[in-house]
Design a protein around this motif. Structure first.
Motif, mmCIF file in Angstrom:
data_model
loop_
_atom_site.group_PDB
_atom_site.id
_atom_site.type_symbol
_atom_site.label_atom_id
_atom_site.label_comp_id
_atom_site.label_asym_id
_atom_site.label_seq_id
_atom_site.Cartn_x
_atom_site.Cartn_y
_atom_site.Cartn_z
ATOM 1 N N ALA A 1 0.894 -1.437 -0.149
ATOM 2 C CA ALA A 1 0.364 -0.306 0.289
ATOM 3 C C ALA A 1 0.735 1.087 -0.795
ATOM 4 N N VAL A 2 0.760 1.858 -1.489
ATOM 5 C CA VAL A 2 1.732 3.090 -1.500
ATOM 6 C C VAL A 2 0.952 4.367 -1.170
ATOM 7 N N ALA A 3 1.490 4.837 -0.164
ATOM 8 C CA ALA A 3 0.941 6.828 0.358
ATOM 9 C C ALA A 3 0.554 7.390 -1.167
ATOM 10 N N GLN A 4 -0.285 8.174 -1.110
ATOM 11 C CA GLN A 4 -0.544 9.344 -2.761
ATOM 12 C C GLN A 4 0.960 9.853 -2.691
ATOM 13 N N GLU A 5 1.725 10.931 -1.576
ATOM 14 C CA GLU A 5 2.407 11.355 -1.907
ATOM 15 C C GLU A 5 4.460 11.258 -2.212
ATOM 16 N N ASP A 6 3.945 9.148 -2.046
ATOM 17 C CA ASP A 6 5.087 8.053 -3.052
ATOM 18 C C ASP A 6 5.184 7.916 -3.727
ATOM 19 N N VAL A 7 3.776 7.877 -4.912
ATOM 20 C CA VAL A 7 3.296 6.497 -5.971
ATOM 21 C C VAL A 7 4.495 7.590 -6.876
ATOM 22 N N ASP A 8 4.604 9.044 -6.757
ATOM 23 C CA ASP A 8 5.015 8.716 -8.436
ATOM 24 C C ASP A 8 6.149 8.394 -8.097
ATOM 25 N N LEU A 9 6.836 9.065 -7.112
ATOM 26 C CA LEU A 9 8.690 8.736 -6.571
ATOM 27 C C LEU A 9 9.038 7.596 -6.539
ATOM 28 N N VAL A 10 7.326 6.139 -6.332
ATOM 29 C CA VAL A 10 8.223 5.425 -6.310
ATOM 30 C C VAL A 10 7.557 4.220 -7.574
ATOM 31 N N ARG A 11 7.181 5.005 -8.756
ATOM 32 C CA ARG A 11 6.883 4.639 -10.040
ATOM 33 C C ARG A 11 8.245 4.873 -11.007
ATOM 34 N N SER A 12 8.050 6.220 -10.779
ATOM 35 C CA SER A 12 9.323 6.276 -11.544
ATOM 36 C C SER A 12 10.964 6.306 -11.271
ATOM 37 N N ARG A 13 11.446 5.848 -9.816
ATOM 38 C CA ARG A 13 12.520 6.145 -9.665
ATOM 39 C C ARG A 13 13.069 4.875 -8.343
ATOM 40 N N THR A 14 11.868 3.972 -9.298
ATOM 41 C CA THR A 14 12.284 2.653 -7.833
ATOM 42 C C THR A 14 13.864 2.551 -8.529
ATOM 43 N N ARG A 15 14.852 1.823 -7.593
ATOM 44 C CA ARG A 15 16.492 1.193 -8.193
ATOM 45 C C ARG A 15 16.507 0.095 -7.415
ATOM 46 N N ALA A 16 15.782 0.622 -6.315
ATOM 47 C CA ALA A 16 16.067 -1.411 -5.424
ATOM 48 C C ALA A 16 14.722 -1.494 -4.220
#
Length: 268
Positions: A187-202
């Motif tokens: 469950a990813v919070a709304q304020e984190d979702v853009d970074l999680v989708r575009s910048r997840t490296r590990a």
């Protein structure tokens, strides 16, 4: 500031103030460049629950009361094995009625085929509709039978189900688990979702019972867009999670904020 003042006014640096200032300025610029160029670790923390594949989930295909159960929790099953049946007198009555209507029209058609062509055509249409209704009723009654969708160990939901318990259509009755699951629903919070989708490296995973042990995960996959329905009450504040939930929701799965449902695979 004291260090800068020392470079400019210290008697020990008489005649060398300019050189000292140049060296200090160069060191300061180098430090700023170094801090700007070296990537600073950036991460977000989201809660997740272990998830079993949908084929391992045994749901009530139709609403009904649980009949006597021969399969004990923990038993090994093969795909397609019968687990238990649900009792729904209304569906059985609808099947009996549909069967009777079909047979009556079938007999009527046999009598009319040599008498009245126009009436025969009408009866054929009625018979086709009755057959469709019969097939639908049969499927509903068949959905009262609970079968294993995969090979594995049978586990009742919540550890055990008393005979006679009522299940609504779609409600989970149990699971057929084939080894430890690798899938987690996050469950990813709304304020984190853009970074999680575009910048997840590990992706690192830590279990609640073993927070000192770190696992790696892969294949971040969005499952559902922003919504307030949690996939498990364990993610909500009433179930021990950190996501605030609506106190009026008895199931504890309605979040007070939008969350994004994602899926990852834990590397064991």
């Amino acid at each position: 500031w004291n260090g800068w003042k020392h470079v400019r006014t210290s008697p020990t640096l008489v005649g060398r103030h300019d050189k000292a200032l140049q060296l200090s300025s160069g060191a300061l610029v180098a430090l700023v460049v170094l801090l700007a160029c070296i990537p600073v670790p950036f991460y977000s923390v989201s809660e997740a629950v272990l998830w079993v594949p949908e084929r391992a989930v045994v749901r009530a295909g139709a609403s009904g009361q649980l009949n006597a159960i021969d399969v004990k929790s923990g038993s090994q099953l093969q795909q397609g094995d019968f687990i238990a049946g649900l009792n729904n007198p209304k569906l059985q009555s609808e099947l009996d009625q549909a069967q009777a209507e079909f047979e009556e029209l079938d007999i009527q058609l046999r009598k009319e085929q040599s008498d009245d062509i126009a009436k025969t055509i009408q009866t054929k249409r009625q018979l086709a509709a009755a057959k469709e209704k019969l097939e639908e009723a049969r499927q509903k009654v068949a959905s009262l039978s609970l079968t294993a969708g995969d090979n594995g160990k049978w586990i009742f939901v919540n550890g055990g189900v008393p005979e006679g318990q009522y299940f609504k259509r779609g409600e989970i009755v149990g699971y057929v688990v084939n080894g430890p699951t690798k899938i987690l629903r996050v469950a990813v919070a709304q304020e984190d979702v853009d970074l999680v989708r575009s910048r997840t490296r590990a992706i690192d995973v830590r279990l609640a019972r073993r927070p000192w042990q770190n696992f790696k995960a892969k294949d971040l996959r969005p499952v559902a867009a922003g919504q307030q329905k949690l996939v498990s009450p364990a993610l909500g504040s009433d179930g021990g999670g950190v996501i605030p939930v609506d106190p009026s929701d008895r199931e504890g799965t309605t979040a007070l904020q939008r969350v994004f449902d994602c899926e990852i695979e834990k590397i064991i």
